[in-house]
Design a protein around this motif. Structure first.
Motif, PDB file in Angstrom:
ATOM      1  N   UNK A  83       0.827  -1.200   0.000  1.00  0.00           N
ATOM      2  CA  UNK A  83       0.000   0.000   0.000  1.00  0.00           C
ATOM      3  C   UNK A  83       0.859   1.247   0.000  1.00  0.00           C
ATOM      4  N   UNK A  84       1.934   1.212   0.781  1.00  0.00           N
ATOM      5  CA  UNK A  84       2.854   2.343   0.814  1.00  0.00           C
ATOM      6  C   UNK A  84       3.377   2.631  -0.577  1.00  0.00           C
ATOM      7  N   UNK A 143       0.529   4.014  -2.870  1.00  0.00           N
ATOM      8  CA  UNK A 143       0.174   5.388  -2.549  1.00  0.00           C
ATOM      9  C   UNK A 143       1.331   6.333  -2.859  1.00  0.00           C
ATOM     10  N   UNK A 189      -1.144  15.159   4.124  1.00  0.00           N
ATOM     11  CA  UNK A 189      -1.168  13.714   3.867  1.00  0.00           C
ATOM     12  C   UNK A 189      -1.091  12.957   5.175  1.00  0.00           C
ATOM     13  N   UNK A 190      -0.208  13.438   6.049  1.00  0.00           N
ATOM     14  CA  UNK A 190      -0.086  12.762   7.341  1.00  0.00           C
ATOM     15  C   UNK A 190      -1.371  12.899   8.146  1.00  0.00           C
ATOM     16  N   UNK A 191      -1.943  14.096   8.091  1.00  0.00           N
ATOM     17  CA  UNK A 191      -3.127  14.369   8.893  1.00  0.00           C
ATOM     18  C   UNK A 191      -4.288  13.456   8.510  1.00  0.00           C
ATOM     19  N   UNK A 192      -4.403  13.148   7.214  1.00  0.00           N
ATOM     20  CA  UNK A 192      -5.532  12.314   6.818  1.00  0.00           C
ATOM     21  C   UNK A 192      -5.212  10.831   6.924  1.00  0.00           C
ATOM     22  N   UNK A 193      -3.996  10.518   7.391  1.00  0.00           N
ATOM     23  CA  UNK A 193      -3.699   9.120   7.685  1.00  0.00           C
ATOM     24  C   UNK A 193      -2.804   8.413   6.689  1.00  0.00           C
ATOM     25  N   UNK A 194      -2.218   9.167   5.746  1.00  0.00           N
ATOM     26  CA  UNK A 194      -1.244   8.550   4.835  1.00  0.00           C
ATOM     27  C   UNK A 194       0.014   8.251   5.648  1.00  0.00           C
ATOM     28  N   UNK A 195       0.551   7.033   5.515  1.00  0.00           N
ATOM     29  CA  UNK A 195       1.697   6.672   6.339  1.00  0.00           C
ATOM     30  C   UNK A 195       2.948   7.437   5.914  1.00  0.00           C
ATOM     31  N   UNK A 196       3.808   7.764   6.877  1.00  0.00           N
ATOM     32  CA  UNK A 196       5.065   8.424   6.545  1.00  0.00           C
ATOM     33  C   UNK A 196       5.850   7.613   5.518  1.00  0.00           C
ATOM     34  N   UNK A 241       4.748   5.935   2.948  1.00  0.00           N
ATOM     35  CA  UNK A 241       4.314   6.257   1.582  1.00  0.00           C
ATOM     36  C   UNK A 241       4.824   7.615   1.157  1.00  0.00           C
ATOM     37  N   UNK A 250      -4.635  15.293  15.772  1.00  0.00           N
ATOM     38  CA  UNK A 250      -3.747  16.072  14.915  1.00  0.00           C
ATOM     39  C   UNK A 250      -2.824  16.943  15.749  1.00  0.00           C
ATOM     40  N   UNK A 296      -1.490   7.388  13.425  1.00  0.00           N
ATOM     41  CA  UNK A 296      -1.642   7.513  11.982  1.00  0.00           C
ATOM     42  C   UNK A 296      -2.685   6.515  11.483  1.00  0.00           C
ATOM     43  N   UNK A 300      -6.094   7.651  12.563  1.00  0.00           N
ATOM     44  CA  UNK A 300      -6.592   8.743  11.722  1.00  0.00           C
ATOM     45  C   UNK A 300      -7.112   8.216  10.395  1.00  0.00           C
ATOM     46  N   UNK A 301      -6.378   7.234   9.865  1.00  0.00           N
ATOM     47  CA  UNK A 301      -6.751   6.709   8.554  1.00  0.00           C
ATOM     48  C   UNK A 301      -8.054   5.919   8.614  1.00  0.00           C
ATOM     49  N   UNK A 312      -7.021   3.821  -1.131  1.00  0.00           N
ATOM     50  CA  UNK A 312      -5.830   3.100  -1.602  1.00  0.00           C
ATOM     51  C   UNK A 312      -4.926   2.763  -0.420  1.00  0.00           C
ATOM     52  N   UNK A 313      -4.781   3.765   0.458  1.00  0.00           N
ATOM     53  CA  UNK A 313      -3.926   3.572   1.624  1.00  0.00           C
ATOM     54  C   UNK A 313      -4.457   2.434   2.495  1.00  0.00           C
TER      55      UNK A 313
END
Ligand code: ATP
Ligand code: MG
Lengths: 403, 227
Positions: free
Chosen positions: A3-4, A7, A307-314, A316, B54, B78, B81-82, B109-110
């Motif tokens: 997934x990383x 994305x 991106x981080x705030x919405x949950x995208x992993x560092x 990715x 946050x 994280x 949050x996702x 996708x994530x």
């Protein structure tokens, strides 16, 4: 992890697709210059090396050279050696030479030289000596009392000018006195002046082989070297082995063996420059790649925060920058290669001229190219990920809402 | 579900510190639709950010489903949050280089959904906020209200357990506001999602179960509404 990667690729793709094209072009342009910087100078130095080794083959050593063993001054019975060598498959031509020390005198001016005794008719197949006579003619089979002298000692060399002691405008037809290392003195008429724009040639003198034999009272075809040319370049080492197998007990060298020590000396300074230039280019290149990507990352600090705030992993996010910088650098390398080959083509057609006549054509070294490409790509990954990684460690609030 | 005790958040330190939250306490149960109101600068956004992980509180306690938030490692935050939280930012916080659809579907996708599935989810969410036709536009090509609706679509697409919305209707006209609030209501009633929404508009409170009011960093009223 998958997934990383997915994305990360999506982020990189979007930022290339919708990012500022001018910035992209500028980055690629700078990266192409960095790449050029890595490969251009080494290519020029490679060209100089080729030129230099070419000289070694064309004059003193041929492709393979046979020299006396141990403390012996001469190869005994060089004709026997020649017979064996000529029978070896892949040998195009071979000849014997006698090198001795002497001094040449003309109108009270004296210069020390190496005089090479050679068989003029055989040299046409062996060396370029017969083809570099700028004044007068090359020696003939019947040449006695005649000598060819190098332009640097004659004093006519436009290249070496006054760098070396010379006889002061000796011309074809002038008479010179030669005193050999054993004290024998001969007077020769200068039959021709040779100019190879190469010290080992232009500081040399040539006479007929028989002259040296006579002066030193040698018998049974003595020689200080037997010079061999091969049919196909690149087969020198095989021929070297074959000659040994054919029962030649003297020392057999390839031109590369021979020039190695010489070139090592001559090229050492050049090599040092080469290594230093590569090193400096690499450092400068690394710094530039890092700066470019870093600025790029800083410009997107806010995005990284979002991106981080919405949950995208560092992971990715960092990967996306690795992809991005690899993309930039690949384009940069591509542009650099285009530029490089264009320059190579140009310099092949318009070689850099040294000493007025030494034409240096840069050499394309595939290994160097691959090395540089790999280096740049590796650098780009590091340069891309480090800043992204450090930003992705920052707090979200800071990344998004502060500068 | 959410328990906040004496929550404080100071920006800066010492004399000049801005006390955005001066010790706020409340509990929010699963499935509640809560409005947070208060004057500008009263600390609504600050509170919401902390609740959505946050930002960190300067002091006080925050537990979510019995888990102490302050002890959660970043990777878990994280992931939380996702997967559990949707957040509608007051300033939209969209990725400028991504189209409306991409901004939404990157999250699916994530989460490991296929590209196709992610895309469909995104379109569905955009449809709910009336933006299906403009799914290919990038934020620069959208109006303020449209951007806001993309931000909403991003937050609701994954059907989060808790939806935080920071003035989600600030840039919307009445018709669009109603559409968005209806979507929220539906999510709340149909899927039992907990929704915590910051708002200025009194009429928005008609949609919610409860209104918490902040004033200068303190909780001044907490009104349960009867429906
Ligand atoms: N990063 C920050 N640094 C310093 N002070 C801040 C910061 N963020 C907010 N503040 C201050 O904290 C207080 C509360 O801000 P907050 O954004 O929570 O208000 P708000 O209730 O959301 O207001 P609005 O309705 O205008 O969005 C304000 O006085 C604000 O100036
Ligand atoms: Mg606010």
């Amino acid at each position: 992890m998958i997934n990383d990667i997915r994305v990360g690729a999506l982020i990189a793709y979007c930022s290339v697709k919708r990012g500022n094209k001018k910035t992209l072009m500028f980055i690629v342009f700078v990266l192409s210059l960095i790449f050029m910087n890595l490969v251009f100078l080494p290519s020029m130095i490679g060209g100089m090396t080729v030129l230099f080794t070419g000289m070694m083959q064309d004059y003193p050593y041929g492709d393979v050279v046979i020299e006396p063993t141990g403390d012996n001054t001469y190869i005994n019975n060089a004709d026997n050696v020649l017979q064996k060598v000529r029978a070896v498959e892949g040998v195009r031509a071979a000849t014997k030479r006698l090198d001795v020390g002497a001094s040449i005198e003309h109108k009270q001016k004296v210069v020390g030289v190496t005089v090479t005794g050679l068989l003029p008719t055989e040299e046409y197949e062996i060396s370029r000596y017969p083809y570099i006579i700028t004044e007068g003619d090359f020696l003939g089979e019947l040449s006695r009392d005649e000598i060819i002298i190098g332009a640097a000692i004659a004093g006519t060399s436009p290249v070496f000018g006054e760098i070396y002691d010379n006889l002061g405008e000796v011309r074809a037809g002038s008479l010179v006195d030669v005193t050999y290392s054993n004290g024998v003195k001969r007077t020769y008429k200068v039959k021709g002046i040779m100019e190879g724009t190469f010290e080992l040639v232009d500081l040399n003198a040539l006479v007929h082989y028989k002259e040296i034999e006579e002066v030193y009272g040698l018998e049974e075809s003595k020689a200080t070297s037997v010079v061999v040319r091969v049919d196909k370049q690149g087969t020198e080492e095989q021929i070297q082995d074959k000659i040994r197998e054919a029962g030649v007990n003297e020392q057999v060298f390839t031109w590369a063996d021979k020039s190695e020590s010489l070139i090592r000396q001559a090229m050492q300074s050049l090599g040092a420059i080469d290594v230093m230039s590569k090193f400096v280019s690499l450092i400068v290149g690394a710094a530039l790649v890092l700066i470019i990507i870093y600025i790029n990352v800083l410009n997107r600090k806010k995005e990284i925060g979002i991106l981080k705030a919405v949950g995208i992993t560092p992971g990715s996010i960092v990967l996306s920058y690795a992809f991005l910088s690899m993309f930039y650098v690949s384009l940069g390398i591509f542009a650099g290669l285009v530029l490089y080959f264009a320059l190579m083509l140009y310099f092949q057609a318009n070689p850099v001229v040294f000493y007025e006549t030494m034409e240096i054509r840069p050499q394309i070294d595939p290994v160097l190219l691959i090395q540089s490409i790999v280096t740049m790509l590796t650098l780009s990954v590091i340069a891309g990920t480090l800043p992204a990684w450090s930003v992705s460690k920052e707090s979200i609030l800071k990344a998004i809402w502060s500068r | 579900m959410i328990i906040v005790k004496n929550l404080k958040r100071y920006y800066g330190t010492g004399e000049t510190a801005v006390k955005a939250l001066r010790g706020v306490s409340f509990e929010i149960n699963k499935g509640e639709f809560v409005a947070i109101m208060g004057a500008s600068g009263s600390g609504k956004t600050t509170l919401l950010r902390i609740l959505a992980l946050l930002d960190d509180a300067t002091d006080g306690e925050y537990t979510i489903r019995g888990l102490k938030v302050s002890s959660l490692p970043e990777a878990e935050r994280s992931y939380y949050r996702l997967t559990q939280v949707g957040y509608v930012f007051q300033d939209y916080a969209l990725i400028n280089e991504m189209s409306a659809a991409e901004n939404v579907y990157i999250l699916s996708m994530m989460e490991g959904k296929s590209r196709k599935e992610s895309y469909e989810t995104a379109l569905e969410a955009l449809d709910k906020v009336g933006l299906k036709e403009k799914h290919n536009r990038i934020p620069d090509e959208l109006s303020g209200g449209e951007k806001q609706r993309v931000a909403i679509a991003r937050a609701i697409a994954k059907k989060p357990d808790i939806l935080f919305a920071d003035e989600p209707c600030a840039n919307l006209d009445t018709r669009n506001s109603k559409q968005v609030l209806d979507v929220f209501k539906e999510l709340n009633e149909k899927y039992g999602q907990t929704i915590i929404m910051v708002t200025h508009e009194p009429w928005h409170t008609e949609y919610v179960d409860r209104v918490i009011t902040l004033e200068d960093g303190s909780l001044v009223s907490d009104v349960q509404k009867r429906r």
